[in-house]
Design an enzyme around this catalytic site. Structure first.
Site, PDB file in Angstrom:
ATOM      1  N   SER A 125       0.826  -1.202   0.000  1.00 31.51           N
ATOM      2  CA  SER A 125       0.000   0.000   0.000  1.00 31.51           C
ATOM      3  C   SER A 125       0.862   1.253   0.000  1.00 31.51           C
ATOM      4  O   SER A 125       1.974   1.252   0.564  1.00 31.51           O
ATOM      5  CB  SER A 125      -0.872  -0.015   1.256  1.00 31.51           C
ATOM      6  OG  SER A 125      -1.448   1.241   1.450  1.00 31.51           O
ATOM      7  N   TYR A 150      -1.986  -1.265  10.685  1.00 31.15           N
ATOM      8  CA  TYR A 150      -2.252  -1.783   9.341  1.00 31.15           C
ATOM      9  C   TYR A 150      -1.063  -1.467   8.414  1.00 31.15           C
ATOM     10  O   TYR A 150      -0.497  -2.358   7.780  1.00 31.15           O
ATOM     11  CB  TYR A 150      -3.546  -1.182   8.758  1.00 31.15           C
ATOM     12  CG  TYR A 150      -3.648  -1.372   7.261  1.00 31.15           C
ATOM     13  CD1 TYR A 150      -3.812  -2.640   6.718  1.00 31.15           C
ATOM     14  CD2 TYR A 150      -3.517  -0.287   6.381  1.00 31.15           C
ATOM     15  CE1 TYR A 150      -3.858  -2.832   5.342  1.00 31.15           C
ATOM     16  CE2 TYR A 150      -3.569  -0.464   5.012  1.00 31.15           C
ATOM     17  CZ  TYR A 150      -3.738  -1.740   4.485  1.00 31.15           C
ATOM     18  OH  TYR A 150      -3.776  -1.917   3.131  1.00 31.15           O
ATOM     19  N   LYS A 154       2.017  -3.868   6.546  1.00 31.73           N
ATOM     20  CA  LYS A 154       2.434  -3.894   5.130  1.00 31.73           C
ATOM     21  C   LYS A 154       3.943  -3.655   5.016  1.00 31.73           C
ATOM     22  O   LYS A 154       4.648  -4.322   4.251  1.00 31.73           O
ATOM     23  CB  LYS A 154       1.679  -2.814   4.333  1.00 31.73           C
ATOM     24  CG  LYS A 154       0.192  -3.080   4.179  1.00 31.73           C
ATOM     25  CD  LYS A 154      -0.053  -4.288   3.303  1.00 31.73           C
ATOM     26  CE  LYS A 154      -1.515  -4.637   3.176  1.00 31.73           C
ATOM     27  NZ  LYS A 154      -1.759  -5.940   2.605  1.00 31.73           N
TER      28      LYS A 154
HETATM   29  P1  NAD Z   1     -10.827  -7.030   0.871  1.00 26.50           P
HETATM   30  O1  NAD Z   1     -11.045  -7.015   2.345  1.00 26.50           O
HETATM   31  O2  NAD Z   1     -11.977  -6.803  -0.007  1.00 26.50           O
HETATM   32  O3  NAD Z   1     -10.116  -8.395   0.442  1.00 26.50           O
HETATM   33  C1  NAD Z   1      -9.251  -9.096   1.286  1.00 26.50           C
HETATM   34  C2  NAD Z   1      -9.739 -10.528   1.349  1.00 26.50           C
HETATM   35  O4  NAD Z   1      -8.879 -11.275   2.193  1.00 26.50           O
HETATM   36  C3  NAD Z   1     -11.154 -10.640   1.937  1.00 26.50           C
HETATM   37  O5  NAD Z   1     -11.945 -11.403   1.061  1.00 26.50           O
HETATM   38  C4  NAD Z   1     -10.956 -11.347   3.266  1.00 26.50           C
HETATM   39  O6  NAD Z   1     -12.049 -12.166   3.596  1.00 26.50           O
HETATM   40  C5  NAD Z   1      -9.682 -12.135   3.009  1.00 26.50           C
HETATM   41  N1  NAD Z   1      -8.907 -12.442   4.203  1.00 26.50           N
HETATM   42  C6  NAD Z   1      -8.487 -11.600   5.176  1.00 26.50           C
HETATM   43  N2  NAD Z   1      -7.786 -12.272   6.089  1.00 26.50           N
HETATM   44  C7  NAD Z   1      -7.741 -13.570   5.696  1.00 26.50           C
HETATM   45  C8  NAD Z   1      -7.164 -14.747   6.217  1.00 26.50           C
HETATM   46  N3  NAD Z   1      -6.485 -14.735   7.359  1.00 26.50           N
HETATM   47  N4  NAD Z   1      -7.322 -15.904   5.543  1.00 26.50           N
HETATM   48  C9  NAD Z   1      -8.011 -15.943   4.380  1.00 26.50           C
HETATM   49  N5  NAD Z   1      -8.581 -14.860   3.833  1.00 26.50           N
HETATM   50  C10 NAD Z   1      -8.447 -13.686   4.488  1.00 26.50           C
HETATM   51  O7  NAD Z   1      -9.674  -5.969   0.575  1.00 26.50           O
HETATM   52  P2  NAD Z   1      -9.162  -5.432  -0.829  1.00 26.50           P
HETATM   53  O8  NAD Z   1      -9.552  -4.019  -0.926  1.00 26.50           O
HETATM   54  O9  NAD Z   1      -9.499  -6.361  -1.904  1.00 26.50           O
HETATM   55  O10 NAD Z   1      -7.611  -5.474  -0.558  1.00 26.50           O
HETATM   56  C11 NAD Z   1      -6.806  -6.569  -0.962  1.00 26.50           C
HETATM   57  C12 NAD Z   1      -5.408  -6.346  -0.442  1.00 26.50           C
HETATM   58  O11 NAD Z   1      -4.916  -5.121  -0.932  1.00 26.50           O
HETATM   59  C13 NAD Z   1      -5.316  -6.276   1.083  1.00 26.50           C
HETATM   60  O12 NAD Z   1      -4.144  -6.926   1.496  1.00 26.50           O
HETATM   61  C14 NAD Z   1      -5.233  -4.788   1.342  1.00 26.50           C
HETATM   62  O13 NAD Z   1      -4.546  -4.497   2.530  1.00 26.50           O
HETATM   63  C15 NAD Z   1      -4.454  -4.300   0.123  1.00 26.50           C
HETATM   64  N6  NAD Z   1      -4.732  -2.899  -0.192  1.00 26.50           N
HETATM   65  C16 NAD Z   1      -6.027  -2.494  -0.417  1.00 26.50           C
HETATM   66  C17 NAD Z   1      -6.283  -1.149  -0.673  1.00 26.50           C
HETATM   67  C18 NAD Z   1      -7.690  -0.658  -0.884  1.00 26.50           C
HETATM   68  O14 NAD Z   1      -7.924   0.548  -0.727  1.00 26.50           O
HETATM   69  N7  NAD Z   1      -8.645  -1.494  -1.245  1.00 26.50           N
HETATM   70  C19 NAD Z   1      -5.218  -0.233  -0.744  1.00 26.50           C
HETATM   71  C20 NAD Z   1      -3.928  -0.690  -0.530  1.00 26.50           C
HETATM   72  C21 NAD Z   1      -3.688  -2.035  -0.263  1.00 26.50           C
END
Ligand code: NAD
Ligand code: UDP
Length: 342
Positions: A125, A150, A154
């Site tokens: 991120s 958080y 990362k």
């Molecule tokens: P999201 O919450 O929609 O997707 C993450 C998925 O991981 C979810 O389906 C959740 O159920 C699953 N999950 C979490 N912990 C788990 C575990 N221990 N075992 C199995 N499954 C697990 O989030 P997103 O927006 O799709 O983000 C995906 C990744 O990108 C994340 O790592 C997030 O930190 C990173 N990210 C997201 C953003 C954003 O704004 N969306 C920005 C920067 C980074």
């Protein structure tokens, strides 16, 4: 075609990436414990692509389950999305975040090591960049001065992956630092589905637009920006998903460790986004100006030259398209996936 294990494949960015992978001919296996998503999204992915996805409802912290997944399948590489991502929740419950994000990743890497599968694309991120650096952020800028668990999770995972590469050059690693993913698949079939009241701007705006929430609070107009509101680099989730395929190709064909910003390189203020939404979707957004949200930086946007030059990454979806697709998803799924799940 290679088989890709997608952790967190039921989630927002994961589901859109699964669509792009399947459409490009990859075989996809997904593992997700659905703690922040619904398996309904996987059904939708199959609907959009007409292809099957192998799904394991499991926690990536479970050694036994991951072992089973790797034993039962011939996996070529992993795209690792699974993680918790709510900044405020991480401040209130840091142990949960470190346990889930760090222990989950360590468990995953351990199993990958065991099975000799050493190719991984990781979701990092823009939050890893330091408050004291001046935007646009580039990959060489210092990281680690993060203000919440958080972001720290990362940062630490990035460091772990670097250490892994140092210890064993057979690893091939791509770390993707996302800026602000918004939008949805243009079919309106999959999209961002936050639980409860959204923390992020775009899902809040789409809910106000639909009358599901009464009013958006813009967190201050007192920043030193062109209109006083914060500037962010919004990227359409489909452009972001396509970036993963480029990174995947690199880890599959090269022996590398690389970090890439994935954004558009263009900043957009909160007020500009609200105005663009009103124009694109022909609705009025009821908003008021409130106080600053703790921890918000005034200006965040990416330098995307490295991803452009090394991966050939290019975004093509405008702010207008991001607004249209976000709203289309919200209109078609006012209650997200939940209304379809028993
Ligand atoms: P999201 O919450 O929609 O997707 C993450 C998925 O991981 C979810 O389906 C959740 O159920 C699953 N999950 C979490 N912990 C788990 C575990 N221990 N075992 C199995 N499954 C697990 O989030 P997103 O927006 O799709 O983000 C995906 C990744 O990108 C994340 O790592 C997030 O930190 C990173 N990210 C997201 C953003 C954003 O704004 N969306 C920005 C920067 C980074
Ligand atoms: N924001 C806002 N009202 C909201 C949610 C967000 O004014 O209800 C602002 C927030 O201050 C930030 C921008 O919108 O400047 C993007 O916020 P988001 O939470 O979507 O992303 P991040 O803070 O992670 O960049």
């Amino acid at each position: 075609m290679p088989t890709i294990l997608v952790t967190g494949g039921a989630g927002y960015v994961g589901s859109h990436t699964c669509v792009e992978l399947l459409n490009s001919g990859y075989d996809v296996i997904s593992v997700d414990n659905c703690c922040n998503s619904s398996s309904e999204s996987l059904r939708r992915i199959e609907m959009i692509t007409g292809k099957k996805i192998d799904f394991y409802e499991a926690d990536i912290r479970s050694y036994k389950m991951l072992y089973k997944i790797f034993k039962e399948n011939k996996i070529d590489a992993v795209i690792h999305f699974a993680g918790l991502k709510a900044v405020r929740e991480s401040v209130l419950n840091p142990l949960l975040y470190y346990d889930n994000n760090l222990c989950g990743t360590i468990n995953l890497c351990n199993i990958m090591n065991k099975f000799g599968i050493k190719r991984i694309v990781f979701s990092s991120s823009a939050t890893v960049y330091s408050d004291s650096s001046a935007p646009p952020f580039d990959e060489e800028m210092p990281t680690g001065e993060v203000s919440n668990p958080y972001g720290r999770s990362k940062y630490v995972i990035e460091e772990i992956l670097k250490d892994l590469k140092t210890s064993d050059n057979a690893w091939s690693i791509s770390v993707l630092r996302y800026f602000n993913p918004v939008g949805a698949h243009e079919s309106g079939t999959i999209g961002e589905d936050p639980l409860g009241i959204p923390n992020n701007l775009m899902p809040f705006v789409t809910k106000v637009a639909l009358g599901l929430l009464p009013c958006l609070t813009i967190f201050s107009k007192d920043y030193k920006t062109r209109d006083g509101t914060c500037i962010r680099d919004y990227i359409h989730v489909v452009d972001l998903a396509k970036g993963h395929l480029l990174a995947l190709k690199e880890v599959l064909t090269k022996n590398t460790i690389d970090i890439y910003n994935l954004g558009t390189g263009v900043g957009c203020s909160v007020l500009e986004l609200v105005e663009a939404f009103e124009e694109a979707c022909n609705v009025k957004i009821n908003y008021k100006i409130g106080g600053k949200r703790q921890g918000d930086l005034p200006i965040v946007y990416a330098n995307v030259s490295k991803a452009e030059n090394k991966l050939g990454f290019k975004t093509s979806r405008s702010i207008k398209k991001m607004c249209e697709d976000s709203f289309n998803w919200q209109i078609k799924n006012p209650l997200g996936y939940r209304q379809f799940v028993k």
